[in-house]
Design a protein around this motif. Structure first.
Motif, mmCIF file in Angstrom:
data_model
loop_
_atom_site.group_PDB
_atom_site.id
_atom_site.type_symbol
_atom_site.label_atom_id
_atom_site.label_comp_id
_atom_site.label_asym_id
_atom_site.label_seq_id
_atom_site.Cartn_x
_atom_site.Cartn_y
_atom_site.Cartn_z
ATOM 1 N N ASN A 83 36.768 4.878 56.967
ATOM 2 C CA ASN A 83 36.712 5.771 58.119
ATOM 3 C C ASN A 83 38.003 5.606 58.907
ATOM 4 O O ASN A 83 38.712 4.606 58.738
ATOM 5 C CB ASN A 83 35.491 5.439 58.984
ATOM 6 N N PRO A 84 38.334 6.547 59.779
ATOM 7 C CA PRO A 84 39.598 6.465 60.514
ATOM 8 C C PRO A 84 39.784 5.164 61.302
ATOM 9 O O PRO A 84 40.908 4.687 61.435
ATOM 10 C CB PRO A 84 39.543 7.663 61.466
ATOM 11 N N SER A 85 38.727 4.582 61.796
ATOM 12 C CA SER A 85 38.854 3.369 62.609
ATOM 13 C C SER A 85 38.941 2.083 61.789
ATOM 14 O O SER A 85 39.206 1.016 62.341
ATOM 15 C CB SER A 85 37.675 3.268 63.584
ATOM 16 N N ASP A 123 41.286 14.658 62.962
ATOM 17 C CA ASP A 123 41.619 13.238 63.076
ATOM 18 C C ASP A 123 42.623 12.883 61.990
ATOM 19 O O ASP A 123 42.287 12.853 60.816
ATOM 20 C CB ASP A 123 40.356 12.390 62.948
ATOM 21 N N GLY A 124 43.859 12.599 62.371
ATOM 22 C CA GLY A 124 44.925 12.372 61.403
ATOM 23 C C GLY A 124 45.167 10.927 61.010
ATOM 24 O O GLY A 124 46.083 10.651 60.242
ATOM 25 N N ARG A 125 44.358 9.999 61.490
ATOM 26 C CA ARG A 125 44.604 8.589 61.176
ATOM 27 C C ARG A 125 44.516 8.288 59.689
ATOM 28 O O ARG A 125 45.216 7.400 59.189
ATOM 29 C CB ARG A 125 43.624 7.690 61.941
ATOM 30 N N LEU A 126 43.715 9.027 58.968
ATOM 31 C CA LEU A 126 43.579 8.778 57.534
ATOM 32 C C LEU A 126 44.829 9.179 56.754
ATOM 33 O O LEU A 126 45.096 8.635 55.685
ATOM 34 C CB LEU A 126 42.339 9.483 56.991
ATOM 35 N N PHE A 127 45.601 10.107 57.284
ATOM 36 C CA PHE A 127 46.893 10.442 56.670
ATOM 37 C C PHE A 127 47.771 9.182 56.651
ATOM 38 O O PHE A 127 48.428 8.882 55.664
ATOM 39 C CB PHE A 127 47.605 11.549 57.458
ATOM 40 N N LEU A 143 38.826 8.447 51.619
ATOM 41 C CA LEU A 143 39.167 8.599 53.032
ATOM 42 C C LEU A 143 38.181 9.587 53.622
ATOM 43 O O LEU A 143 38.214 10.769 53.294
ATOM 44 C CB LEU A 143 40.602 9.109 53.183
ATOM 45 N N ASN A 144 37.289 9.102 54.462
ATOM 46 C CA ASN A 144 36.199 9.909 54.998
ATOM 47 C C ASN A 144 36.608 10.551 56.324
ATOM 48 O O ASN A 144 36.699 9.867 57.338
ATOM 49 C CB ASN A 144 34.958 9.041 55.188
ATOM 50 N N ARG A 202 41.018 9.437 47.452
ATOM 51 C CA ARG A 202 40.264 10.688 47.500
ATOM 52 C C ARG A 202 39.901 11.055 48.934
ATOM 53 O O ARG A 202 39.366 10.243 49.676
ATOM 54 C CB ARG A 202 38.984 10.538 46.686
ATOM 55 N N ALA A 203 40.157 12.300 49.305
ATOM 56 C CA ALA A 203 39.719 12.825 50.601
ATOM 57 C C ALA A 203 38.282 13.319 50.465
ATOM 58 O O ALA A 203 37.958 14.044 49.522
ATOM 59 C CB ALA A 203 40.630 13.961 51.054
ATOM 60 N N VAL A 204 37.422 12.909 51.407
ATOM 61 C CA VAL A 204 36.038 13.375 51.474
ATOM 62 C C VAL A 204 35.728 13.695 52.933
ATOM 63 O O VAL A 204 36.420 13.239 53.835
ATOM 64 C CB VAL A 204 35.030 12.329 50.925
ATOM 65 N N GLY A 205 34.702 14.469 53.151
ATOM 66 C CA GLY A 205 34.282 14.741 54.525
ATOM 67 C C GLY A 205 34.765 16.080 55.036
ATOM 68 O O GLY A 205 34.925 17.040 54.284
ATOM 69 N N ASP A 206 35.069 16.120 56.336
ATOM 70 C CA ASP A 206 35.386 17.365 57.040
ATOM 71 C C ASP A 206 36.890 17.542 57.201
ATOM 72 O O ASP A 206 37.469 17.183 58.212
ATOM 73 C CB ASP A 206 34.689 17.378 58.405
ATOM 74 N N TYR A 207 37.515 18.076 56.180
ATOM 75 C CA TYR A 207 38.926 18.439 56.250
ATOM 76 C C TYR A 207 39.049 19.838 55.670
ATOM 77 O O TYR A 207 38.135 20.342 55.034
ATOM 78 C CB TYR A 207 39.810 17.421 55.519
ATOM 79 N N LEU A 208 40.186 20.459 55.913
ATOM 80 C CA LEU A 208 40.366 21.859 55.526
ATOM 81 C C LEU A 208 41.154 21.981 54.218
ATOM 82 O O LEU A 208 42.038 21.159 53.941
ATOM 83 C CB LEU A 208 41.123 22.599 56.630
ATOM 84 N N PRO A 209 40.878 23.006 53.432
ATOM 85 C CA PRO A 209 41.670 23.224 52.225
ATOM 86 C C PRO A 209 43.172 23.329 52.527
ATOM 87 O O PRO A 209 44.000 22.928 51.709
ATOM 88 C CB PRO A 209 41.126 24.540 51.661
ATOM 89 N N ASP A 210 43.501 23.846 53.710
ATOM 90 C CA ASP A 210 44.911 23.963 54.098
ATOM 91 C C ASP A 210 45.597 22.610 54.255
ATOM 92 O O ASP A 210 46.826 22.528 54.275
ATOM 93 C CB ASP A 210 45.040 24.719 55.420
ATOM 94 N N GLN A 211 44.827 21.541 54.389
ATOM 95 C CA GLN A 211 45.402 20.214 54.596
ATOM 96 C C GLN A 211 45.732 19.486 53.298
ATOM 97 O O GLN A 211 46.388 18.444 53.328
ATOM 98 C CB GLN A 211 44.447 19.354 55.429
#
Length: 151
Positions: free
Chosen positions: A55-57, A82-86, A75-76, A103-112
């Motif tokens: 998680n980001p924290s 929330d950009g901390r996972l970047f 990366l959830n 792997r990116a999982v969770g609430d992110y956008l296809p544009d990202q």
């Protein structure tokens, strides 16, 4: 369910196991960072690979000595803003030398996905299957890059 891995559609072979769920004896699983720290010895004795969901924290420094034992790092994203996972992805690749799947999982956008791939994320799991094809297109939106990347 399919995911994007290394710019190709593949079947997802990993299962996330919540903290309050029993660990299966085999199969590829991911667990939370907290569960990894608490149950690492038990997780390493299982048949099948184990991954860690961040998680980001979460602070990634305690994982440094364990990276060779971790099959995938998820990366959830609890919210897309929330950009901390970047930063975590970038540090895992450049500072810590992690070569496995991020792997990116969770609430992110296809544009990202283009930007996530630039910092070392090489796999993408979407809750909405329609986003998979949007993400594949978004990976090729830019032909000129101004900054260096991990890839």
């Amino acid at each position: 369910m399919q995911i994007i891995k290394d710019r190709h559609l593949v079947e997802n072979t990993w299962t996330f196991i919540a903290d309050d769920s029993q660990l299966p004896d085999d199969g590829d699983i991911t667990v939370t960072f907290g569960r990894w720290l608490a149950d690492k010895e038990q997780l390493l004795k299982r048949s099948g690979q184990t991954g860690v969901r961040l998680n980001p924290s979460d602070q990634i420094e305690p994982l440094a000595d364990d990276l060779s034992k971790i099959g995938v790092i998820e990366l959830n994203f609890p919210i897309f803003g929330d950009g901390r996972l970047f930063s975590q992805a970038r540090l895992l690749r450049s500072r810590d030398g992690y070569q496995g799947e991020i792997r990116a999982v969770g609430d992110y956008l296809p544009d990202q996905v283009f930007y996530l791939s630039r910092v070392g994320v090489n796999a993408f799991e979407f809750t909405n299957p329609d986003h998979i094809h949007e993400a594949l297109v978004a990976m090729n939106n830019f032909s000129v890059r101004y900054q260096t990347s991990t890839n």
